[in-house]
Design an enzyme around this catalytic site. Structure first.
Site, short mmCIF file in Angstrom:
data_model
loop_
_atom_site.label_atom_id
_atom_site.label_comp_id
_atom_site.label_asym_id
_atom_site.label_seq_id
_atom_site.Cartn_x
_atom_site.Cartn_y
_atom_site.Cartn_z
N ASN A 1 0.89 -1.25 0.00
CA ASN A 1 0.01 -0.04 0.00
C ASN A 1 0.84 1.29 -0.09
O ASN A 1 1.99 1.46 0.62
CB ASN A 1 -0.81 -0.13 1.29
N SER A 2 0.59 2.10 -0.78
CA SER A 2 1.27 3.45 -0.98
C SER A 2 2.67 3.08 -1.15
O SER A 2 2.90 2.71 -2.21
CB SER A 2 1.02 4.42 0.32
N MET A 3 3.67 3.77 -0.45
CA MET A 3 4.93 3.41 -0.86
C MET A 3 5.30 2.10 -0.81
O MET A 3 6.16 1.45 -1.38
CB MET A 3 6.19 4.00 0.30
#
Length: 407
Positions: free
Chosen positions: A231-233
């Protein structure tokens, strides 16, 4: 999505939208979020902490009262919301790493989540995963109590999120569909940074490897059907791990990130081409650049938070040292091309952090690949589809169902 609250502060708006999004899987309630946000002074980190802490304390007390009265579902729901509100409370405080409010709110968030976890059927199991000379904290979710081997999604958060938050950001949605889930915090993420002082590392395969070793000790895990979701980075870290560990049978980059160095150099208020900016970030001394970064942090709420968070999670002493560390986080030099498993790359068309990065990752993949775009018209165009979680996870797990075969 245009800011509905905090119109002059995109960072405060996005973090509020993040909690609105978590309503979909029980991590917030609309009125609680709206009232709490309405009491916050834009840009004031102390105000943000105080109001979210007050909301968390109130809701966690409701949970304790419900539990004492034998109302397990009400208690579970309150503890889930309180866990997310405590997480929000300490979010902006990492620029002062020894601030005692950080540990207090973080530990309360974990305690509330674990109280909720025990009230699920099957219960969500806290786990500790052996890693080098310490352990990684996480959670194992069983789709049912049958003990049958099932496809399993191993997942983790990104630059600023917790393993507990992954309940709202993919885990609950997976379990609804018959998947087991193993979520965890790696180095640099809250469960290890706050308590063990571990900082991020770019060779994330060295983190995911021990987690997969742990997963494969569990009879409920089908070793041929393990998916990895970042998730995300984590949308960069998960592809990095999958490139080097082919036990991953399917990969989900939510959202995809190809090159943190490009993101960093383009975001900095510094003249010069990318090569020149990278050289200056890595230099032993560059007081002029240091001053430019400090001025940029003073004028931009987004840069102010990102630099403080980055210094904290990377163990960097200065903004420039953090910028230099981020240059090592990329999938260039043939890394993306090493990924062999089917890969889903998600993209929010109005991503305020990594716009364009999912498309770069997708372009470099040579494995079976799908680019899944989410739009403003759908209410899901923001980073990691904040505000459009039900839609996003329906499409993500429909893709995984089709990839692994119907359950």
């Amino acid at each position: 999505m245009e800011p509905v609250l905090f119109p002059e502060n995109p960072q405060f708006w996005y973090e509020t939208l993040r909690s609105f999004g978590h309503i979909a899987y029980g991590g917030a309630d609309f009125g609680e979020t709206l009232v709490t946000a309405g009491r916050i002074t834009a840009g004031d980190y102390d105000s943000w902490h105080d109001e979210w802490l007050a909301a968390a304390e109130r809701v966690s007390a409701d949970g304790r009262t419900a539990l004492k009265g034998g109302h397990g579902i009400s208690a579970r729901d309150a503890f889930l919301r309180a866990s997310n509100y405590y997480r929000s409370a300490e979010f902006f405080l990492h620029g002062t790493p020894d601030d005692p409010r950080i540990r207090r709110a973080y530990d309360a968030s974990v305690a509330c989540f674990r109280a909720a976890a025990a009230l699920f059927t099957p219960a969500i199991e806290p786990v500790t995963i052996p890693y080098e000379d310490t352990v990684l904290p996480g959670y194992f979710y069983r789709a049912d109590d049958s003990g049958a081997a099932r496809p399993t999604v191993v997942m983790f958060n990104g630059f600023d999120g917790t393993a507990e938050e992954m309940h709202f950001a993919g885990a609950a949605a997976a379990v609804e569909r018959g998947y087991n889930v193993l979520s965890f915090d790696g180095p640099g993420q809250p469960g290890t940074r706050h308590h063990h002082g571990l900082v991020f590392r770019p060779d994330w395969e060295a983190v995911v490897g021990p987690v997969l070793d742990h997963a494969l000790t569990r009879p409920e895990v089908d070793p041929a059907r393990i998916a990895l979701l970042g998730n995300s980075m984590g949308g960069l870290l998960a592809p990095r791990a999958a490139a080097f560990d082919h036990r991953v049978a399917a990969l989900i980059a939510f959202d995809g990130v190809y090159d943190m160095a490009e993101f960093m150099t383009s975001a900095l208020p510094v003249p010069g081409d990318r090569g020149e900016i990278e050289r200056r970030l890595r230099a032993d001394h560059d007081p002029e650049l240091d001053a430019v970064l400090e001025a940029g942090m003073a004028s931009s709420s987004m840069l102010r938070w990102a630099m403080a968070q980055g210094m904290y999670t990377m163990g960097a002493d200065t903004p420039r040292a953090f910028g230099a560390a981020f240059l090592d986080y990329h999938l260039r030099d043939g890394v993306a091309e090493r990924i062999a498993c089917p890969t889903l790359v998600c993209a929010g068309v109005e991503d305020g952090f990594f716009k364009g990065q999912p498309e770069l990752l997708h372009e470099h993949l040579t494995c079976p690949k799908t680019l899944l775009e989410f739009t403003e018209e759908q209410g899901a165009g923001a980073h990691c589809q904040a505000g459009g979680q039900r839609l996003a996870y329906a499409r993500v797990y429909d893709w995984l169902d089709d990839t692994f075969g119907q359950l």
